[in-house]
Write a protein that holds these residues in place. Structure first.
Motif, PDB file in Angstrom:
ATOM      1  N   PHE A  73       0.830  -1.197   0.000  1.00 32.33           N
ATOM      2  CA  PHE A  73       0.000   0.000   0.000  1.00 32.33           C
ATOM      3  C   PHE A  73       0.871   1.256   0.000  1.00 32.33           C
ATOM      4  CE2 PHE A  73      -2.490   3.203   2.325  1.00 32.33           C
ATOM      5  CZ  PHE A  73      -3.593   3.271   1.495  1.00 32.33           C
ATOM      6  N   PHE A 115      -6.929  -8.717  13.248  1.00 33.05           N
ATOM      7  CA  PHE A 115      -8.037  -7.774  13.166  1.00 33.05           C
ATOM      8  C   PHE A 115      -9.374  -8.439  13.483  1.00 33.05           C
ATOM      9  CE2 PHE A 115      -4.792  -5.586  10.770  1.00 33.05           C
ATOM     10  CZ  PHE A 115      -4.904  -4.313  11.270  1.00 33.05           C
ATOM     11  N   MET A 136     -14.576  -9.279   4.219  1.00 36.63           N
ATOM     12  CA  MET A 136     -13.183  -9.028   3.835  1.00 36.63           C
ATOM     13  C   MET A 136     -12.906  -9.617   2.452  1.00 36.63           C
ATOM     14  SD  MET A 136     -10.778  -7.387   5.128  1.00 36.63           S
ATOM     15  CE  MET A 136      -9.494  -6.975   3.971  1.00 36.63           C
ATOM     16  N   VAL A 158     -14.381  -7.071  -0.028  1.00 35.02           N
ATOM     17  CA  VAL A 158     -13.674  -5.789  -0.162  1.00 35.02           C
ATOM     18  C   VAL A 158     -12.334  -5.995  -0.863  1.00 35.02           C
ATOM     19  CG1 VAL A 158     -12.615  -3.914   1.101  1.00 35.02           C
ATOM     20  CG2 VAL A 158     -14.819  -4.753   1.815  1.00 35.02           C
ATOM     21  N   VAL A 173     -10.799  -4.497  -4.459  1.00 33.35           N
ATOM     22  CA  VAL A 173      -9.534  -3.776  -4.643  1.00 33.35           C
ATOM     23  C   VAL A 173      -8.766  -4.397  -5.801  1.00 33.35           C
ATOM     24  CG1 VAL A 173      -7.322  -3.230  -3.606  1.00 33.35           C
ATOM     25  CG2 VAL A 173      -9.373  -3.085  -2.228  1.00 33.35           C
ATOM     26  N   ILE A 214     -10.893  -3.875  -9.324  1.00 36.74           N
ATOM     27  CA  ILE A 214     -10.943  -2.529  -9.902  1.00 36.74           C
ATOM     28  C   ILE A 214      -9.568  -2.147 -10.435  1.00 36.74           C
ATOM     29  CG2 ILE A 214     -11.345  -0.108  -9.334  1.00 36.74           C
ATOM     30  CD1 ILE A 214     -13.739  -0.925  -7.823  1.00 36.74           C
ATOM     31  N   LEU A 260     -10.451  -3.487   9.653  1.00 37.28           N
ATOM     32  CA  LEU A 260      -9.635  -3.797   8.469  1.00 37.28           C
ATOM     33  C   LEU A 260     -10.416  -3.634   7.170  1.00 37.28           C
ATOM     34  CD1 LEU A 260      -6.852  -4.646   7.505  1.00 37.28           C
ATOM     35  CD2 LEU A 260      -7.631  -6.983   7.539  1.00 37.28           C
ATOM     36  N   PRO A 261     -11.633  -4.190   7.062  1.00 37.83           N
ATOM     37  CA  PRO A 261     -12.372  -3.936   5.823  1.00 37.83           C
ATOM     38  C   PRO A 261     -12.594  -2.451   5.586  1.00 37.83           C
ATOM     39  CG  PRO A 261     -13.483  -5.597   7.120  1.00 37.83           C
ATOM     40  CD  PRO A 261     -12.352  -5.102   7.940  1.00 37.83           C
ATOM     41  N   THR A 315      -9.485  -1.033   4.283  1.00 40.07           N
ATOM     42  CA  THR A 315      -9.230  -1.520   2.928  1.00 40.07           C
ATOM     43  C   THR A 315     -10.093  -0.783   1.916  1.00 40.07           C
ATOM     44  OG1 THR A 315      -8.861  -3.660   3.958  1.00 40.07           O
ATOM     45  CG2 THR A 315      -8.922  -3.616   1.582  1.00 40.07           C
ATOM     46  N   VAL A 316     -11.283  -0.374   2.355  1.00 37.70           N
ATOM     47  CA  VAL A 316     -12.135   0.408   1.461  1.00 37.70           C
ATOM     48  C   VAL A 316     -11.443   1.709   1.069  1.00 37.70           C
ATOM     49  CG1 VAL A 316     -14.269   1.732   1.366  1.00 37.70           C
ATOM     50  CG2 VAL A 316     -14.310  -0.601   2.160  1.00 37.70           C
ATOM     51  N   SER A 317     -10.600   2.253   1.980  1.00 33.76           N
ATOM     52  CA  SER A 317      -9.888   3.477   1.613  1.00 33.76           C
ATOM     53  C   SER A 317      -8.934   3.205   0.459  1.00 33.76           C
ATOM     54  CB  SER A 317      -9.151   4.048   2.820  1.00 33.76           C
ATOM     55  OG  SER A 317      -8.127   3.180   3.216  1.00 33.76           O
ATOM     56  N   ALA A 318      -8.297   2.029   0.470  1.00 35.11           N
ATOM     57  CA  ALA A 318      -7.455   1.664  -0.673  1.00 35.11           C
ATOM     58  C   ALA A 318      -8.305   1.527  -1.929  1.00 35.11           C
ATOM     59  CB  ALA A 318      -6.723   0.359  -0.392  1.00 35.11           C
ATOM     60  N   LEU A 319      -9.482   0.940  -1.753  1.00 40.34           N
ATOM     61  CA  LEU A 319     -10.390   0.745  -2.892  1.00 40.34           C
ATOM     62  C   LEU A 319     -10.766   2.089  -3.520  1.00 40.34           C
ATOM     63  CD1 LEU A 319     -12.177  -1.243  -4.434  1.00 40.34           C
ATOM     64  CD2 LEU A 319     -13.892  -0.966  -2.695  1.00 40.34           C
ATOM     65  N   THR A 352      -9.086   4.899  -3.274  1.00 37.63           N
ATOM     66  CA  THR A 352      -7.904   5.477  -3.919  1.00 37.63           C
ATOM     67  C   THR A 352      -7.737   4.905  -5.318  1.00 37.63           C
ATOM     68  OG1 THR A 352      -6.944   5.414  -1.728  1.00 37.63           O
ATOM     69  CG2 THR A 352      -5.491   6.006  -3.526  1.00 37.63           C
ATOM     70  N   VAL A 353      -7.867   3.576  -5.410  1.00 39.69           N
ATOM     71  CA  VAL A 353      -7.716   2.925  -6.710  1.00 39.69           C
ATOM     72  C   VAL A 353      -8.740   3.476  -7.691  1.00 39.69           C
ATOM     73  CG1 VAL A 353      -7.967   0.736  -7.911  1.00 39.69           C
ATOM     74  CG2 VAL A 353      -6.721   0.818  -5.783  1.00 39.69           C
ATOM     75  N   ALA A 354      -9.972   3.640  -7.221  1.00 35.12           N
ATOM     76  CA  ALA A 354     -11.025   4.105  -8.120  1.00 35.12           C
ATOM     77  C   ALA A 354     -10.739   5.520  -8.612  1.00 35.12           C
ATOM     78  CB  ALA A 354     -12.375   4.047  -7.410  1.00 35.12           C
ATOM     79  N   VAL A 386      -7.748   7.013  -8.771  1.00 36.45           N
ATOM     80  CA  VAL A 386      -6.604   6.949  -9.692  1.00 36.45           C
ATOM     81  C   VAL A 386      -7.065   6.466 -11.056  1.00 36.45           C
ATOM     82  CG1 VAL A 386      -4.439   5.780 -10.158  1.00 36.45           C
ATOM     83  CG2 VAL A 386      -4.932   6.568  -7.872  1.00 36.45           C
TER      84      VAL A 386
END
Lengths: 488, 167
Positions: free
Chosen positions: A17, A65, A129, A132, A136, A139, B143-144, B147-151, B153-155, B157
């Protein structure tokens, strides 16, 4: 609350990341001329992440987690496969993208994000999880597919993948909500415990049946299994070759890891109808994939159908594994081994194909190969090795993998499926050998261009295919050992 | 009792406006019908004690996403004659109705088997914003959520990379 240990357990993904963020920030300030350094950064990050994954492999399995992730050897092994797929794809990305006229740092950021999603998906222990991290990964892949914006095929690939992928994600999410309604939890161990525990038999029947079927549809789409395979040839052909390479192996490894966890959490011994579904999916996928590849003259399309066929062999292992216990399950061990083998042979083949790209356009027609054997003997040898491995001819890793897959299927009593698979694989030898005929027996002047990094990627793939093919014992032992902590 | 009646009334309106979205010929009317559907769904969420989801439903769907829809419709600049026509819908509607019917049968069978598992005791603040905040930041869903924040960001970008004039 998360502890420091939780962070340590997800450190491989965290590193990816932050690596992606660094590349994106650097993209804004570096001069275009020095942008080729991004591939080096991406490679270093992937390598470091692989190192962290390997060092976690030695420790005891743990939940991170609050049970969202299960960091066990099975997940780490799968994550390592995804990282290897990422490294091999990055190895030939720089000069390939240069020849295509694509000089974008975001490419590497998206690759890192995608691999991060894959790794998380392989370890996800909760359906939320799973979903999600799958998004990632997906996409990132949709965007990477459409990256050659000037090429209508690439845009079509991205769009097609996006629309169908969004649809399958929707189905999957719908399935998760049904399962949650039937069982009252989204955690995989929780679902498993529910089935083991005293519940009124048949009460959850319809909800679990619909939910499981929708989830299998979602996973089936991601691994490109029949009847959810229609997107694969067009998308694999349209996407940049490096992306196709990552998609065919990394996405497959992550999806199969999550699929396997799901099969043992939900389908397993509990819901008997699903093993039949897996059986039919595996049989159809092997047959349709191999027969479809026979007619292809475009090598990328041919490899796309071959990737469908390989998904079929892996589904066969999953179907065989579903009937046994999770630990010491030969079918599951052969699945892991074969995923690793497929990663190497797939990446090797695509590295050679990428060498034909010139003047901003791919040239993957089979005629382009004519005369490669004389002009570039090493490239020809590398491609031949990968194709022989895909066909399952000794002494390659593909042969050992197929041998263990089929013997595991027979051991678990799936003789019929093994016969279907063997017949399908035998017909596959034809299309794997045809490119070799073109390379060595036809005259032509194959024009290629490869960087040292691409040669290194090819050499690593070829070496792994031969080394683990000649001495399969240690790697198989690792694959076996990876299962011991599954659902422990 | 009163709440139950309200629930069914709201649901009925939501469903009717949902049907309106697909049957209206004017795209703007379709979009407005969708707004009505979103609002009544949000009302249902409130009745189900899902306050946070209700607020988000209004803010994100009825607000941001609908504005986007209407923008796109305006930008397409439809003239009067360009309204949607329903040619050749006969066969497609059979397939659609067949699928919908199948789903309805499945859903009703599933509903017949409810209630399945309910937690022994539902916390008093269940569904409130504080409860959801705790579940997201202190509970298991950290954690999910991250991870959505990464998702996202990807979108973002991806949107920039694919839509920018020059890359």
């Amino acid at each position: 609350m998360p502890t420091f240990n939780d962070l340590w357990l997800v450190s491989p993904s965290l590193l990816l990341f932050f690596g992606a963020l660094v590349i994106m920030l650097a993209e804004a300030i570096v001069r275009p001329a020095s942008k080729s350094g991004f591939s080096a950064i991406a490679m270093v990050v992937l390598f470091a992440s692989a190192g962290l994954t390997a060092s976690l492999y030695g420790s005891d399995p743990a939940s991170a987690f609050g049970g969202m992730l299960r960091v066990d050897k099975f997940g780490l092994f799968s994550q390592l496969i995804c990282l290897i797929a990422g490294m091999l794809a990055v190895s030939f990305s720089n000069d390939y993208l240069e020849r295509l006229g694509l000089r974008v740092g975001e490419y590497y950021a998206l690759v890192l994000f995608g691999v991060m999603g894959m790794g998380l998906m392989a370890q996800a222990n909760d359906l939320i999880m799973v979903f999600v991290s799958l998004e990632v990964m997906s996409i990132s892949m949709y965007i990477l597919c459409a990256l050659k914006r000037a090429d209508p095929r690439s845009v079509e690939a991205g769009f097609k993948y996006f629309i169908l992928g969004a649809f399958s994600s929707g189905l999957m999410l719908y399935g998760i909500s049904f399962l949650y309604g039937g069982v009252g939890t989204t955690s995989l161990p929780g679902i498993s415990a529910y089935f083991m525990g005293p519940h009124a038999p048949g009460q959850e029947g319809v909800l679990v049946a619909i939910g499981g079927a929708l989830l299998i549809t979602g996973f089936g789409f991601k691994v490109a299994s029949v009847p959810f395979h229609m997107w694969a040839p067009d998308v694999y052909q349209g996407a940049p070759i490096t992306v196709t390479s990552l998609m065919a192996s990394g996405v497959k490894a992550a999806s199969f890891a999550a699929f396997a966890r799901f099969v043992f959490g939900v389908v397993g011994a509990h819901v008997s109808g699903f093993t039949g579904v897996l059986w039919w999916m595996a049989a159809l996928t092997m047959v349709v994939g191999n027969l479809g590849a026979l007619a292809q003259r475009d090598l990328k399309r041919m490899l796309a159908y071959s990737s469908i066929a390989h998904a079929g062999y892996l589904l066969m292992a999953l179907s065989a594994a579903a009937e046994g216990s999770a630990r010491a399950n030969p079918a599951l061990a052969s699945l892991l081994y074969y995923l690793l083998a497929y990663t190497f042979m797939n990446a090797g083949a695509f590295i050679v194909l990428a060498a034909f790209t010139r003047d901003g356009a791919d040239n993957t027609d089979i005629d382009a190969l004519a005369g490669l054997g004389k002009r570039k003997p090493w490239l020809a040898a590398g491609l031949s090795l990968c194709l022989l491995s895909m066909a399952g001819i000794p002494p390659t890793m593909g042969f050992v993998g197929k041998f263990y897959l089929f013997s595991a299927a027979i051991q678990s009593g799936n003789v019929g499926l093994a016969i279907v698979g063997a017949l399908a694989a035998a017909s596959g030898v034809y299309y794997y050998l045809r490119p070799m005929v073109y390379m060595y027996m036809k005259d032509g002047h194959a024009e290629t261009e490869s960087s040292p990094a691409a040669y290194a990627g090819l050499a690593v793939s070829g070496f792994a295919l031969l080394a683990f093919g000649l001495i399969p014992g240690p790697m198989l032992a690792v694959a076996q050992q990876s299962l011991q902590s599954l659902f422990g | 009792m009163f709440e139950a009646v309200l629930f069914y009334v709201f649901s009925l309106v939501a469903m009717m406006s949902g049907v309106g979205v697909v049957t209206m010929r004017n795209p703007i009317a379709s979009a407005l019908s969708l707004v009505v559907c979103f609002f009544f769904l949000a009302a249902d969420y409130v009745l189900l004690d899902a306050h946070f989801v209700a607020v988000i439903q209004i803010l994100v769907y009825a607000g941001a996403i609908m504005v986007l829809f209407i923008f796109v419709i305006m930008l397409l600049n439809l003239r009067h004659g360009d309204q949607l026509t329903f040619e050749d819908i006969g066969r497609r509607s059979i397939v659609g109705m067949g699928t919908a019917g199948l789903l309805a049968v499945g859903l009703f069978t599933a509903l017949g088997q409810l209630p399945v598992v309910l937690p022994a005791q539902i916390p008093a603040d269940y569904g409130t914003i504080a409860y959801i905040g705790k579940a997201l930041f202190e509970g298991p869903y950290l954690l999910p959520f991250e991870t959505v924040s990464a998702l996202l960001t990807v979108a973002v970008v991806g949107a920039v990379v694919l839509a920018k004039k020059e890359i």
